[in-house]
Enzyme design. Structure first.
Site, PDB file in Angstrom:
ATOM      1  N   ARG A 270       0.832  -1.065  -0.052  1.00  0.00           N
ATOM      2  CA  ARG A 270      -0.111   0.071  -0.065  1.00  0.00           C
ATOM      3  C   ARG A 270       0.865   1.337   0.042  1.00  0.00           C
ATOM      4  O   ARG A 270       1.347   1.822   1.012  1.00  0.00           O
ATOM      5  CB  ARG A 270      -0.919  -0.067   1.339  1.00  0.00           C
ATOM      6  CG  ARG A 270      -1.598   1.529   1.354  1.00  0.00           C
ATOM      7  CD  ARG A 270      -2.798   1.221   2.572  1.00  0.00           C
ATOM      8  NE  ARG A 270      -2.346   0.883   4.015  1.00  0.00           N
ATOM      9  CZ  ARG A 270      -1.581   1.377   4.593  1.00  0.00           C
ATOM     10  NH1 ARG A 270      -1.226   2.797   4.549  1.00  0.00           N
ATOM     11  NH2 ARG A 270      -1.210   0.857   5.749  1.00  0.00           N
ATOM     12  N   HIS A 274      -3.736   4.163   4.691  1.00  0.00           N
ATOM     13  CA  HIS A 274      -4.823   3.247   4.957  1.00  0.00           C
ATOM     14  C   HIS A 274      -5.822   3.848   4.445  1.00  0.00           C
ATOM     15  O   HIS A 274      -6.971   2.832   3.659  1.00  0.00           O
ATOM     16  CB  HIS A 274      -4.777   2.583   6.348  1.00  0.00           C
ATOM     17  CG  HIS A 274      -5.910   1.815   6.605  1.00  0.00           C
ATOM     18  ND1 HIS A 274      -6.061   0.331   6.256  1.00  0.00           N
ATOM     19  CD2 HIS A 274      -7.144   2.157   7.483  1.00  0.00           C
ATOM     20  CE1 HIS A 274      -7.183   0.059   6.829  1.00  0.00           C
ATOM     21  NE2 HIS A 274      -7.666   0.739   7.224  1.00  0.00           N
ATOM     22  N   TYR A 283       4.374   5.786  11.115  1.00  0.00           N
ATOM     23  CA  TYR A 283       4.861   4.333  11.501  1.00  0.00           C
ATOM     24  C   TYR A 283       5.581   3.564  10.513  1.00  0.00           C
ATOM     25  O   TYR A 283       6.017   2.477  10.685  1.00  0.00           O
ATOM     26  CB  TYR A 283       3.353   3.798  11.867  1.00  0.00           C
ATOM     27  CG  TYR A 283       2.436   3.489  10.804  1.00  0.00           C
ATOM     28  CD1 TYR A 283       2.279   2.777   9.577  1.00  0.00           C
ATOM     29  CD2 TYR A 283       1.316   4.542  10.955  1.00  0.00           C
ATOM     30  CE1 TYR A 283       1.555   2.670   8.737  1.00  0.00           C
ATOM     31  CE2 TYR A 283       0.259   4.458   9.990  1.00  0.00           C
ATOM     32  CZ  TYR A 283       0.455   3.541   8.670  1.00  0.00           C
ATOM     33  OH  TYR A 283      -0.509   3.489   7.589  1.00  0.00           O
TER      34      TYR A 283
END
Length: 378
Positions: A270, A274, A283
């Site tokens: 990805r 998200h 992160y």
């Protein structure tokens, strides 16, 4: 029928037919063999991926401008979705999550209905029977149970193993690496194995379950989980549209012929967030993102077509122009959609609204009407 092997965790053993540089590679068990001329098929995949990416980019921009409440990005996962979707037969049925915009495109769901869903003006209003494509599922992993139940029904209706390619039906359940840890997914696999249901569990392993890296969730490659349930699993390079197409074509054929379930792990990434409420820079490292950009699924096919002469310069210009027109249509279309009516949320809960919900609806409507919205706008 292709026998699904048990490749090791090493990436060199993933099924791959087109490498990141856009060069064709061979695999002992799979060979790209589309149902139309090869160059035409690859050009079609390229167009699908470019337009799907434009939908994603435009929808993200529209959300940033306040036109959508949310958008779940698919950036980087175009090959996994287009390859899987183009392997489907017309009668096959798909149960998506909330990110399968490329599959929806291939099943001819109007992109404006996807935008309407994330705007709040359309509560998943496309007809699943018309497109053989279910409604988006927000509850993580629940669609795998829906898919397995549907597949069991298809089996009971005698639409598996008849030898008629226009009748034999397979079902696909899409989910992500994070969802693979959900109880619903594991229960679905238990039932699918027990009843030998004609379902393909298609896991897009994009490496991150929101902010949780996949290596913290599982200690073995995801596709190997299928062995514990008693059916085969396979890992494919999810950034390789040719390999994904071939692996899915084989898995779907196996299901239609009565061979039972298969798990396909599409190893992808990805590249975006998200959803548009997520900040992935908190992160994950930029070096990781940059490394995966070198494996970009769209650029990979473009490099192949340019190198092999499968497409002319005018072809790429035509696709780019179509993408620009598509973007304009999406931007114009979003402004033509009505403003969401919060009270309508109550309309599609029950066939006959219970008294308790009727009271809630009426109370909420009275609350909204207490605001002088027209006066405020003046």
């Amino acid at each position: 029928m292709t026998e699904f092997l048990d490749p090791s965790p090493s990436h060199t053993d993933m099924v791959q037919l087109l490498n990141p540089e856009g060069e064709r590679v061979t695999h002992p068990d799979f060979e790209f063999s589309p149902d139309r001329p090869e160059d035409e098929a690859v050009r079609g995949f390229y167009r699908d991926m470019v337009l799907t990416r434009r939908l994603d980019v435009e929808a993200t921009a529209l959300q940033r401008h306040g036109e959508l409440g949310l958008w779940a990005q698919l950036l980087g996962q175009e090959a996994a979705q287009i390859g899987a979707a183009r392997a489907l037969a017309p009668q096959d049925f798909v149960f998506p999550t909330y990110r399968e915009h490329g599959v929806a495109w291939c099943r001819e769901v109007d992109p404006m209905q996807l935008l309407g869903l994330f705007r709040g003006t359309d509560q998943g209003g496309w007809d699943p029977a018309e497109h053989n494509f279910g409604l988006y599922t927000i509850v993580i992993g629940a669609q795998t149970l829906h898919a397995t139940g549907y597949a069991m029904g298809v089996q009971m209706d005698g639409l598996v193993g008849t030898g008629d390619p226009t009748r034999d039906t397979a079902v696909v359940a899409h989910f992500g690496d994070g969802a693979s840890s959900q109880g619903d997914v594991n229960e679905a696999m238990v039932f699918a194995a027990t009843y030998n249901a004609p379902v393909v569990f298609f896991c897009q392993n994009n490496q991150w379950a929101i902010s949780e890296p996949v290596e913290q969730m599982v200690k073995v490659p995801l596709y190997k989980r299928a062995q514990g349930f008693g059916f085969p699993g396979i890992r494919v390079d999810g950034n390789d549209v040719l390999a994904t197409y071939e692996v899915m074509k084989s898995a779907l054929k196996r299901a239609r012929e009565g061979g039972g379930p298969t798990m396909v792990e599409a190893y992808t990434y990805r590249m975006g967030a998200h959803t548009t409420t997520d900040d992935p820079t908190r992160y994950r490292l930029s070096d990781e993102v940059q490394a995966w950009k070198l494996k970009d699924p769209v650029a990979r096919v473009e490099a192949y077509l340019r190198r092999g002469g499968g497409a002319s310069t005018s072809f790429f210009a035509k696709v780019e122009a179509e993408a620009d027109e598509f973007g304009e249509r999406l931007r114009a279309g979003i402004h033509a959609l009505p403003e969401p009516d919060p009270v309508k949320l109550f309309d599609n809960v029950y066939t006959e609204l219970p008294e308790e919900l009727r009271e809630q609806r009426d109370g909420y409507a009275a609350y909204l009407s207490s605001f002088d919205l027209e006066g405020a706008s003046r």
